[in-house]
Design a protein around this motif. Structure first.
Motif, mmCIF file in Angstrom:
data_model
loop_
_atom_site.group_PDB
_atom_site.id
_atom_site.type_symbol
_atom_site.label_atom_id
_atom_site.label_comp_id
_atom_site.label_asym_id
_atom_site.label_seq_id
_atom_site.Cartn_x
_atom_site.Cartn_y
_atom_site.Cartn_z
ATOM 1 N N ALA A 12 -22.804 -46.316 -1.195
ATOM 2 C CA ALA A 12 -22.750 -47.356 -0.188
ATOM 3 C C ALA A 12 -21.920 -48.546 -0.663
ATOM 4 O O ALA A 12 -21.144 -49.115 0.096
ATOM 5 C CB ALA A 12 -24.165 -47.811 0.155
ATOM 6 N N VAL A 13 -22.071 -48.916 -1.924
ATOM 7 C CA VAL A 13 -21.353 -50.063 -2.453
ATOM 8 C C VAL A 13 -19.855 -49.788 -2.547
ATOM 9 O O VAL A 13 -19.038 -50.630 -2.223
ATOM 10 C CB VAL A 13 -21.920 -50.452 -3.835
ATOM 11 C CG1 VAL A 13 -21.051 -51.480 -4.516
ATOM 12 C CG2 VAL A 13 -23.338 -50.974 -3.678
ATOM 13 N N SER A 119 -26.063 -43.126 6.535
ATOM 14 C CA SER A 119 -25.703 -44.348 7.255
ATOM 15 C C SER A 119 -26.777 -45.424 7.073
ATOM 16 O O SER A 119 -26.461 -46.602 6.880
ATOM 17 C CB SER A 119 -25.522 -44.028 8.734
ATOM 18 O OG SER A 119 -25.217 -45.184 9.459
ATOM 19 N N ASN A 120 -28.055 -45.028 7.114
ATOM 20 C CA ASN A 120 -29.142 -45.988 6.920
ATOM 21 C C ASN A 120 -29.066 -46.643 5.547
ATOM 22 O O ASN A 120 -29.293 -47.839 5.409
ATOM 23 C CB ASN A 120 -30.498 -45.301 7.085
ATOM 24 C CG ASN A 120 -30.774 -44.897 8.516
ATOM 25 O OD1 ASN A 120 -30.092 -45.314 9.451
ATOM 26 N ND2 ASN A 120 -31.773 -44.057 8.693
ATOM 27 N N GLN A 126 -25.610 -52.925 2.641
ATOM 28 C CA GLN A 126 -24.741 -53.975 3.169
ATOM 29 C C GLN A 126 -25.537 -55.206 3.562
ATOM 30 O O GLN A 126 -25.119 -56.335 3.311
ATOM 31 C CB GLN A 126 -23.923 -53.456 4.351
ATOM 32 C CG GLN A 126 -22.846 -52.500 3.914
ATOM 33 C CD GLN A 126 -22.116 -51.846 5.078
ATOM 34 O OE1 GLN A 126 -22.585 -51.848 6.213
ATOM 35 N NE2 GLN A 126 -20.969 -51.257 4.777
ATOM 36 N N GLN A 127 -26.729 -55.020 4.154
ATOM 37 C CA GLN A 127 -27.582 -56.143 4.490
ATOM 38 C C GLN A 127 -28.038 -56.876 3.241
ATOM 39 O O GLN A 127 -28.045 -58.099 3.199
ATOM 40 C CB GLN A 127 -28.812 -55.660 5.268
ATOM 41 C CG GLN A 127 -28.595 -55.543 6.745
ATOM 42 C CD GLN A 127 -29.891 -55.221 7.471
ATOM 43 O OE1 GLN A 127 -30.813 -54.648 6.897
ATOM 44 N NE2 GLN A 127 -29.944 -55.578 8.737
ATOM 45 N N GLN A 128 -28.414 -56.109 2.224
ATOM 46 C CA GLN A 128 -28.868 -56.701 0.970
ATOM 47 C C GLN A 128 -27.752 -57.521 0.335
ATOM 48 O O GLN A 128 -27.995 -58.606 -0.197
ATOM 49 C CB GLN A 128 -29.314 -55.589 0.020
ATOM 50 C CG GLN A 128 -30.482 -55.930 -0.817
ATOM 51 C CD GLN A 128 -30.960 -54.721 -1.595
ATOM 52 O OE1 GLN A 128 -30.215 -53.788 -1.861
ATOM 53 N NE2 GLN A 128 -32.222 -54.733 -1.965
ATOM 54 N N ARG A 129 -26.541 -57.014 0.378
ATOM 55 C CA ARG A 129 -25.405 -57.711 -0.240
ATOM 56 C C ARG A 129 -25.048 -58.980 0.515
ATOM 57 O O ARG A 129 -24.535 -59.930 -0.076
ATOM 58 C CB ARG A 129 -24.199 -56.786 -0.311
ATOM 59 C CG ARG A 129 -24.397 -55.650 -1.300
ATOM 60 C CD ARG A 129 -23.257 -54.674 -1.274
ATOM 61 N NE ARG A 129 -22.063 -55.291 -1.836
ATOM 62 C CZ ARG A 129 -20.837 -54.874 -1.605
ATOM 63 N NH1 ARG A 129 -20.625 -53.848 -0.828
ATOM 64 N NH2 ARG A 129 -19.814 -55.469 -2.157
#
Length: 131
Positions: A12-13, A119-120, A126-129
């Motif tokens: 994800a990152v 995707s989740n 992305q929200q955490q970042r």
């Protein structure tokens, strides 16, 4: 399960491969059948195998791969999904290969579920970042 989470977070990152189309042909997962994959993974040193309702999950740190194999009774049985990190020109991607011997509908549903899981994870990271 730390490896599983780390694999998904890394993907994800560093960039998840764009949404994959539903496979029309079986992928080469390195084994002729899901049962052969599971047997080989159980025998491979360092692979951690856990049972989940309807699934067997094998974490192979040496290949940076997570295998998810449908058990009898699962609508997608027999099926194996191999998710692994790959390096490409623009970064690290989470790749997914699927070998599914069930009906096309069951296989497509399974692939969609795994695409949604991926995707989740991306959305959560992305929200955490951004916080």
């Amino acid at each position: 399960m730390r490896f599983t989470y780390a694999l998904l977070v890394c993907s994800a990152v560093y960039g998840l491969a764009s949404a994959q189309a539903l496979p029309e042909q079986p992928a080469d997962i390195g084994y002729p059948t899901p049962a052969a994959a599971l047997s080989a993974l159980r025998a491979k040193p360092g692979v951690v195998v856990t049972e989940r309702p309807g699934w067997t999950v094998a974490e192979d740190k040496s290949e940076k791969a997570i295998w998810t194999i449908a058990e009898p009774g699962n609508p997608a049985y027999p099926a194996a999904i191999k998710r692994y990190l790959s390096n490409e020109g623009d970064g690290v991607h989470l790749e997914m290969k699927v070998l599914c011997g069930a009906s096309k509908e069951a296989c497509d549903n399974m692939v969609r579920q795994f695409q949604q899981l991926n995707s989740n994870v991306v959305n959560a990271v992305q929200q955490q970042r951004s916080n």
